[in-house]
Design a protein around this motif. Structure first.
Motif, mmCIF file in Angstrom:
data_model
loop_
_atom_site.group_PDB
_atom_site.id
_atom_site.type_symbol
_atom_site.label_atom_id
_atom_site.label_comp_id
_atom_site.label_asym_id
_atom_site.label_seq_id
_atom_site.Cartn_x
_atom_site.Cartn_y
_atom_site.Cartn_z
ATOM 1 N N ARG A 188 33.583 45.556 87.840
ATOM 2 C CA ARG A 188 33.446 44.960 89.175
ATOM 3 C C ARG A 188 33.205 46.029 90.243
ATOM 4 N NH1 ARG A 188 37.467 41.762 88.576
ATOM 5 N NH2 ARG A 188 39.058 42.961 89.661
ATOM 6 N N HIS A 189 33.794 47.224 90.036
ATOM 7 C CA HIS A 189 33.724 48.268 91.055
ATOM 8 C C HIS A 189 33.144 49.572 90.505
ATOM 9 C CE1 HIS A 189 36.159 45.603 93.477
ATOM 10 N NE2 HIS A 189 37.143 45.640 92.616
ATOM 11 N N LYS A 190 32.227 49.469 89.565
ATOM 12 C CA LYS A 190 31.748 50.655 88.842
ATOM 13 C C LYS A 190 31.242 51.785 89.748
ATOM 14 C CE LYS A 190 30.119 50.018 84.778
ATOM 15 N NZ LYS A 190 29.288 49.710 83.576
ATOM 16 N N PRO A 191 30.365 51.529 90.726
ATOM 17 C CA PRO A 191 29.884 52.639 91.574
ATOM 18 C C PRO A 191 31.021 53.327 92.325
ATOM 19 C CG PRO A 191 28.501 50.687 91.863
ATOM 20 C CD PRO A 191 29.712 50.251 91.098
ATOM 21 N N VAL A 197 36.231 59.014 90.410
ATOM 22 C CA VAL A 197 36.514 59.868 89.253
ATOM 23 C C VAL A 197 35.819 61.218 89.384
ATOM 24 C CG1 VAL A 197 36.170 60.117 86.759
ATOM 25 C CG2 VAL A 197 36.981 57.943 87.694
ATOM 26 N N LYS A 198 34.583 61.206 89.837
ATOM 27 C CA LYS A 198 33.806 62.446 89.942
ATOM 28 C C LYS A 198 34.251 63.331 91.098
ATOM 29 C CE LYS A 198 29.340 61.198 87.870
ATOM 30 N NZ LYS A 198 27.899 61.015 88.171
ATOM 31 N N ASN A 199 34.541 62.711 92.245
ATOM 32 C CA ASN A 199 34.693 63.503 93.465
ATOM 33 C C ASN A 199 36.037 63.424 94.180
ATOM 34 O OD1 ASN A 199 31.914 64.353 93.330
ATOM 35 N ND2 ASN A 199 31.356 62.301 94.026
ATOM 36 N N LYS A 200 36.871 62.432 93.873
ATOM 37 C CA LYS A 200 38.107 62.267 94.641
ATOM 38 C C LYS A 200 39.375 62.440 93.812
ATOM 39 C CE LYS A 200 36.084 61.151 98.574
ATOM 40 N NZ LYS A 200 36.177 59.801 99.162
ATOM 41 N N SER A 213 32.744 52.222 79.564
ATOM 42 C CA SER A 213 32.028 51.304 80.445
ATOM 43 C C SER A 213 31.674 51.984 81.764
ATOM 44 C CB SER A 213 32.889 50.063 80.724
ATOM 45 O OG SER A 213 32.308 49.257 81.721
ATOM 46 N N LEU A 214 32.596 52.768 82.278
ATOM 47 C CA LEU A 214 32.390 53.440 83.562
ATOM 48 C C LEU A 214 31.156 54.336 83.541
ATOM 49 C CD1 LEU A 214 33.601 54.077 86.428
ATOM 50 C CD2 LEU A 214 34.650 56.074 85.334
ATOM 51 N N ILE A 215 30.983 55.082 82.446
ATOM 52 C CA ILE A 215 29.879 56.053 82.409
ATOM 53 C C ILE A 215 28.716 55.573 81.525
ATOM 54 C CG2 ILE A 215 31.401 57.978 82.911
ATOM 55 C CD1 ILE A 215 31.352 58.756 79.992
ATOM 56 N N ASN A 216 28.798 54.300 81.083
ATOM 57 C CA ASN A 216 27.710 53.664 80.327
ATOM 58 C C ASN A 216 27.301 54.456 79.078
ATOM 59 O OD1 ASN A 216 27.281 51.396 82.088
ATOM 60 N ND2 ASN A 216 26.336 52.803 83.544
ATOM 61 N N VAL A 217 28.277 54.716 78.201
ATOM 62 C CA VAL A 217 27.975 55.419 76.955
ATOM 63 C C VAL A 217 28.475 54.607 75.762
ATOM 64 C CG1 VAL A 217 28.061 57.686 78.053
ATOM 65 C CG2 VAL A 217 30.135 56.757 76.979
ATOM 66 N N LYS A 218 27.943 54.936 74.584
ATOM 67 C CA LYS A 218 28.296 54.223 73.355
ATOM 68 C C LYS A 218 29.169 55.053 72.425
ATOM 69 C CE LYS A 218 25.687 50.625 74.370
ATOM 70 N NZ LYS A 218 26.298 49.297 74.685
ATOM 71 N N LYS A 219 29.114 56.391 72.574
ATOM 72 C CA LYS A 219 29.857 57.275 71.687
ATOM 73 C C LYS A 219 30.944 58.018 72.452
ATOM 74 C CE LYS A 219 25.902 58.034 68.606
ATOM 75 N NZ LYS A 219 24.982 59.050 68.026
ATOM 76 N N PHE A 220 32.103 58.171 71.792
ATOM 77 C CA PHE A 220 33.233 58.800 72.470
ATOM 78 C C PHE A 220 32.979 60.277 72.751
ATOM 79 C CE2 PHE A 220 37.548 60.568 72.834
ATOM 80 C CZ PHE A 220 38.010 59.758 73.855
ATOM 81 N N ASP A 221 32.138 60.923 71.950
ATOM 82 C CA ASP A 221 31.800 62.328 72.207
ATOM 83 C C ASP A 221 31.204 62.513 73.597
ATOM 84 O OD1 ASP A 221 32.725 63.108 69.774
ATOM 85 O OD2 ASP A 221 30.763 63.243 68.801
#
Length: 264
Positions: A188-191, A197-200, A213-221
């Motif tokens: 709901r609040h991804k941006p 997470v990145k800056n604050k 989900s936050l960073i839109n990836v499929k692999k944990f690496d």
């Protein structure tokens, strides 16, 4: 003060019910349902309260930290009503500094009915009440400045007043930690969450599904690589895979402990 938490102030109301009560009120056992005030009052009017406990995601963590001997505080919005008074009393009993001046609100204190059936299953019915209406006026700037770490929860992040409250707290903090809380909050609040997470944030707590989900990836690496790139402490729970903490180039893994239950 070591840690100051800001989050939903929810009074957990524990009641014993039978399975018939669950079905008659169109509830699904072992789930959580959000309801409005009228539905909540209707349910509560037919119940005997066994116990009331001060709850909420961050508040529960703050209680745990207090029990470990840390000097902690909590800011959460309650009304000057019976449940609001019980909430404050519950925190003070745990030696937590409740940094909020109660006043009579239009909306009552947030409450969660914990309905316990004979099989020990819990079914939850939640009325958020005034808990989700926290504003920048509710934030004690001096308390934030005088705490080593500010701890926030994603559940409270929303457009309008709660967002302004968080921004005020973050801007006056020494170090900020936050739990992403729930995958639906993330989506709901991804941006906003990604910017935080990145800056604050200095410390981010999440489960595997939330961070992926936050960073839109499929692999944990890729999560590991992301955490290294932002150069922040990221702590991730992975269910039966345990948990992992990434701090710069240091990775610490902790395995899950299996609990064996004896059959009776």
């Amino acid at each position: 003060m070591k840690i100051l938490g800001i989050g939903n102030a929810i009074v957990d109301v524990l009641c014993k019910v039978d399975d018939k009560f669950i079905t008659q009120n169109n509830l699904t056992k072992s789930t959580m349902k959000l309801v409005d005030e009228s539905e909540f009052k209707k349910l509560l009017s037919n119940l005997k309260i066994e116990e009331t406990v001060s709850g909420g995601s961050v508040a529960n963590s703050i209680v745990g930290l207090a029990q470990l001997g840390n000097k902690v505080g909590f800011i959460g919005k309650v009304s000057d009503d019976d449940l609001g008074n019980k909430y404050e009393e519950g925190l003070k009993k745990e030696k937590i500094q409740f940094i909020y001046l109660k006043k009579k609100e239009i909306i009552p204190t947030g409450t969660c009915l914990i309905l316990i059936t004979p099989d020990s299953e819990r079914t939850m019915v939640t009325f958020l009440g005034t808990a989700g209406k926290i504003s920048e006026n509710d934030i004690n700037t001096n308390a934030v400045k005088n705490s080593e770490i500010l701890f926030l929860e994603g559940y409270l992040w929303d457009e309008g007043e709660p967002k302004k409250a968080f921004e005020k707290a973050i801007n006056n903090s020494n170090k900020v930690a936050m739990s992403l809380s729930d995958i639906f909050c993330v989506e709901r609040h991804k941006p906003h969450f990604l910017e935080l997470v990145k800056n604050k944030l200095d410390i981010t707590f999440a489960n595997e599904q939330e961070i992926m989900s936050l960073i839109n990836v499929k692999k944990f690496d890729e999560v590991i690589n992301f955490a290294k790139e932002i150069n922040k402490l990221v702590v991730i729970t992975r269910g039966d895979k345990g948990s992992v903490a990434i701090n710069k180039n240091e990775i610490v893994e902790c395995s899950a402990k299996k609990i064996f239950r004896l059959k009776t």
